[in-house]
Design an enzyme around this catalytic site. Structure first.
Site, short mmCIF file in Angstrom:
data_model
loop_
_atom_site.label_atom_id
_atom_site.label_comp_id
_atom_site.label_asym_id
_atom_site.label_seq_id
_atom_site.Cartn_x
_atom_site.Cartn_y
_atom_site.Cartn_z
CB CYS A 73 -0.87 -0.14 1.11
SG CYS A 73 -1.81 1.34 1.46
CB CYS A 76 0.81 1.46 4.01
SG CYS A 76 -0.88 1.11 4.23
#
Length: 845
Positions: A73, A76
């Site tokens: 991600c 993230c």
């Protein structure tokens, strides 16, 4: 954000706390700043040990900062350094735990993680459930610090019983056996809660809560269609009995709430909103989207949930900068109306300035128009990205609603005689205004006269006062068209709303009404008139069965405005008031099918439709009754058709020659039909060849073609332009090449043996001579096909006199021609031989 109690009830922090617990969506990005938890195909539960015992940490009196992420991600990865910096700063106050949701999807599922990154700030437990704050999506450091700061200012929490509805004391209420954490929620006096119970059932809400700084968009007006009308509605599942607020609408067919949301706006910015969502319809469970905007219409936050008639779906959307001034609650394209209860908000300290005025457009009328009735409905749109406060038509408030971000308004006006200026003024929430104007002239019709009258059965009309396209035939559809000259009392051009035509037939000296027709603009389905221009071509469509009896007919027209007649009936008069329709003899059509009659099962539906469409066209074109039938059915139609026995085409065989006298030869020149099982006839790609240097030598200087050439090295085309599909059981007609059709001096070679290539077996029937560019002596025209190469210019005749034309005299060929030309001659022998004989025999009979 919401706090979930141990009995399952969700209590919005907006309704119960001095702290504002919110879902912070963070910095906006093209894809929302979040990654789906479904994006990693390798996610699974590994043997990774438990990172920490959250309960033990909370028991030690330390809140937990729980960070869910994955390696794949990218948001993230953006969030990770911010979390690292926070840990350095708050390590003594918070326990930081990082969980890779890709390695431990069971932990992510336990905490209900749907997107990544997700952060939980857990401050304690209430029974078996954590008291936590959830932050989804990439979030800037300042936003996270605001949440941590709220936790630092909170020491104890106590939860009141559900029956109290509000937290009033940190002490446990009597009889409450629920366990609590050591965090206290103190009451917030400036929270405003609308429970909708102080108004009676069926009360429509718009400005009733204006004193509390909140307004509801409501386009209701009695007797008119409306689409967004918040209405107090009694409901058994109301959170606070007895009422909820429902976005009522007129009806499903003409004015539903499909794609029309409930819109709420505030006079001053608020921190966010909380509410319970539901629906009054038990059969639907729509997706509800709640969006919050600032005064400029910038999206600050948005959430989507599924709702039901249980009214058990809580939702809160907040802005950490406290700038919310508009809320849009939308159930999308469902017919379930939006419905809410316990709507709560708190005014905040945010700031917003809107400098863009709304944009108004009147759509119901052009800039200048004439109307024939005083009562008019003015409609239009307002483009306003922020808050639309009001719309006024000539100073009178108008109703409006929102759909897909555009406001639609409507309002009625009453015109006075003469010119009327209509002004629509829109004002947004910041006081900015914009207007649009139209000028409408009221022209009430006083008189009407026939300017032109046209009567036709073939659709042919001429521009003259009295135009009758004869002969007029009984039993045939007809069109009457009039030009109506409509005037006001002052002589100004205007129009009527509708025109009625009465068709009379004279029988024994008395007029009898046949039927009544209403005029249309052009199509039979467009009957409304709304301008003087529509008076120039009013059409009346008369079916043939209304004119079934031969005789004299009269046409009478009555104009109307609404239900009121304008003047006396107008009678068409072209040298007399009566128009004679006569009975004519039907056309007797003999059809000679080739190979197979219409009843042959190999015929496709399209073929049958085209077959009868052509017969229908004959009936419509000629002065005969409409319709067609076989003569023995005894029907009154304009065409009687008879189909003869199918004519067999020669196939070039000796057997066919012996059986049918018209097949007087054999071989390729007599093979008039192709029945190859593939059902596909393919031709070569080709082009014409011109020579403009020989225009003084050619027989027709206007057409300087000398032949054609095959492209693509003789490979046949496979696209629609180069193929013809046919039914093998029926075959396909091979008509050959006309020797002198225009500038054609070649015929496109066809893959006669169906081997996918134009080779010698094929082109020997299409080429008589070609221009040999590879001749060792000099390029020249030759008939030696052994030397032919694809791409060289060829033609289907031998030009013996050098004039580049296929010479004929009295229809006979004067020069040698290819087989394909002789094929055409033989096909004509069939068409004008046995086919003509069969037609003559039918006519004699």
């Amino acid at each position: 954000m919401s706090i979930k109690m141990n009995n399952g009830r969700v209590l919005s922090a907006l309704l119960t706390a001095t702290i504002l617990i919110s879902t912070i969506t963070g910095t906006a990005s093209a894809d929302g700043g979040v990654c789906s938890t479904e994006s990693n195909p390798e996610a699974g539960s590994s043997g990774y040990p438990l990172i920490s015992n959250i309960d033990d940490i909370l028991a030690d009196g330390k809140p937990v900062f729980l960070f869910f992420y994955t390696d794949w991600c990218h948001f993230c990865h953006q969030q990770m350094p911010i979390v690292d910096e926070l840990e350095e700063e708050y390590a003594e106050k918070l326990a930081f735990i990082r969980i890779n949701a890709g390695e431990r999807p069971d932990y992510a599922e336990e905490f209900g993680v749907g997107v990544l990154p997700t952060i939980f700030v857990i401050s304690g437990k209430n029974g078996r459930e954590y008291v936590k704050e959830e932050i989804t999506g990439f979030t800037e450091e300042t936003g996270l610090k605001e949440i941590i700061a709220l936790e630092e200012n909170t020491n104890q929490m106590t939860v009141v019983p559900e029956t109290q509805g509000m937290v009033t004391s940190p002490a446990d209420p009597p009889g409450d056996d629920r366990s609590h954490s050591n965090i206290t929620i103190t009451p917030m006096a400036d929270i405003v809660t609308l429970d909708f119970d102080s108004y009676a059932d069926k009360t429509r809400i718009d400005e009733q809560y204006a004193g509390q700084g909140v307004h509801f968009l409501n386009d209701y007006k009695a007797g008119q269609i409306y689409r967004a009308s918040p209405q107090i509605t009694a409901h058994p599942n109301a959170r606070t009995s007895p009422n909820v607020l429902v976005n009522d609408f007129y009806d499903i067919e003409f004015g539903s709430s499909v794609d029309v949301p409930m819109v709420i706006w505030f006079e001053k910015p608020v921190t966010g909103v909380g509410m319970w969502l539901g629906t009054t319809e038990s059969w639907c469970t729509p997706q509800a989207t709640v969006s919050i905007y600032d005064c400029r219409g910038s999206l600050l936050g948005e959430k989507t949930v599924t709702v039901s008639s249980a009214f058990n779906t809580p939702l809160e959307v907040d802005d950490p900068l406290e700038r919310v001034q508009q809320v849009v609650i939308d159930y999308g394209d469902t017919t379930c109306p939006e419905a809410i209860d316990e709507f709560a908000f708190r005014f905040g300290a945010g700031q917003c300035t809107d400098t863009t005025p709304p944009r108004v457009t009147i759509t119901s009328h052009p800039k200048s128009s004439v109307e024939n009735t005083p009562g008019q409905t003015i409609k239009g749109t307002v483009v306003e990205s922020g808050i639309l406060k009001s719309v006024k038509i000539n100073g009178v408030p108008a109703e409006f609603y929102m759909s897909f971000g555009v406001y639609y308004f409507s309002g009625k006006v009453t015109l006075k005689d003469g010119s009327n200026t209509i002004t629509v003024l829109a004002e947004d929430g910041s006081g900015l205004k914009h207007s649009d104007q139209v000028t409408i002239t009221l022209g009430v019709p006083s008189s009407a006269s026939l300017g032109q009258f046209h009567l036709t059965q073939r659709g042919i009309m001429q521009n003259k006062a009295c135009d009758v396209d004869g002969p007029l035939v009984a039993g045939k559809d007809a069109i009457a068209r009039i030009f109506l000259d409509v005037k006001t009392a002052s002589g100004m051009d205007t129009y009527v709303s509708s025109v009625e035509m009465k068709l009379w037939r004279r029988e024994q000296g008395v007029d009898k009404l046949v039927d009544t027709f209403w005029g249309t603009i052009y199509s039979p389905f467009l009957s409304g008139f709304n301008s003087p221009n529509h008076m120039t071509a009013i059409h009346f469509w008369i079916q043939g069965d209304k004119l079934d009896s031969a005789g004299e007919y009269r046409f009478e027209f009555q104009p109307y405005v609404g239900l009121s007649k304008v003047g006396s009936p107008l009678v068409a008069n072209c040298g007399g008031e009566y128009f004679t329709f006569t009975e004519t003899k039907p056309i007797r059509l003999f059809i000679m099918p080739v190979e197979a009659g219409i009843s042959n099962p190999h015929h496709t539906e399209n073929h049958l439709r085209d077959y009868f469409k052509q017969i229908h066209t004959i009936a419509r074109t000629f002065p005969v009754r409409d319709g067609y039938s076989e003569p023995w059915h005894g029907k009154k139609t304009g065409v009687y058709y008879v189909e003869g026995s199918p004519l067999r085409l020669c196939d070039g065989t000796e057997a066919m020659k012996n059986k049918y006298g018209w097949c007087s030869g054999t071989g390729w020149r007599w093979r008039l039909i192709d029945r190859d099982p593939s059902g596909v006839l393919r031709r070569a790609d080709h082009e014409k060849v011109y020579d403009y240097t020989i225009k003084d030598q050619i027989c027709d200087p206007k057409q300087p073609t000398i032949g054609g050439r095959v492209l693509n090295n003789g490979v046949v085309g496979t696209d629609a332009a180069h193929t013809i599909d046919f039914v093998p059981g029926l075959g396909i007609f091979r008509g050959g090449a006309h020797p002198q059709w225009g500038e054609k001096k070649h015929y496109v070679p066809i893959d006669e043996d169906h081997d996918g290539q134009i080779d010698r077996d094929d082109y020997q029937h299409f080429i008589s001579e070609f221009f040999d560019e590879d001749d060792s002596t000099t390029p020249r025209w030759t008939t030696d096909l052994n030397k032919y190469d694809h791409g060289e210019t060829y033609r289907h005749f031998v030009d013996q006199n050098g004039n580049h034309c296929n010479d004929r005299k009295s229809g006979k060929l004067l020069e040698p021609n290819a087989d394909v030309v002789h094929l055409w001659y033989n096909a004509n022998k069939i068409a004008f031989g046995p086919a003509s004989e069969a037609m003559n025999a039918y006519n004699k009979a």
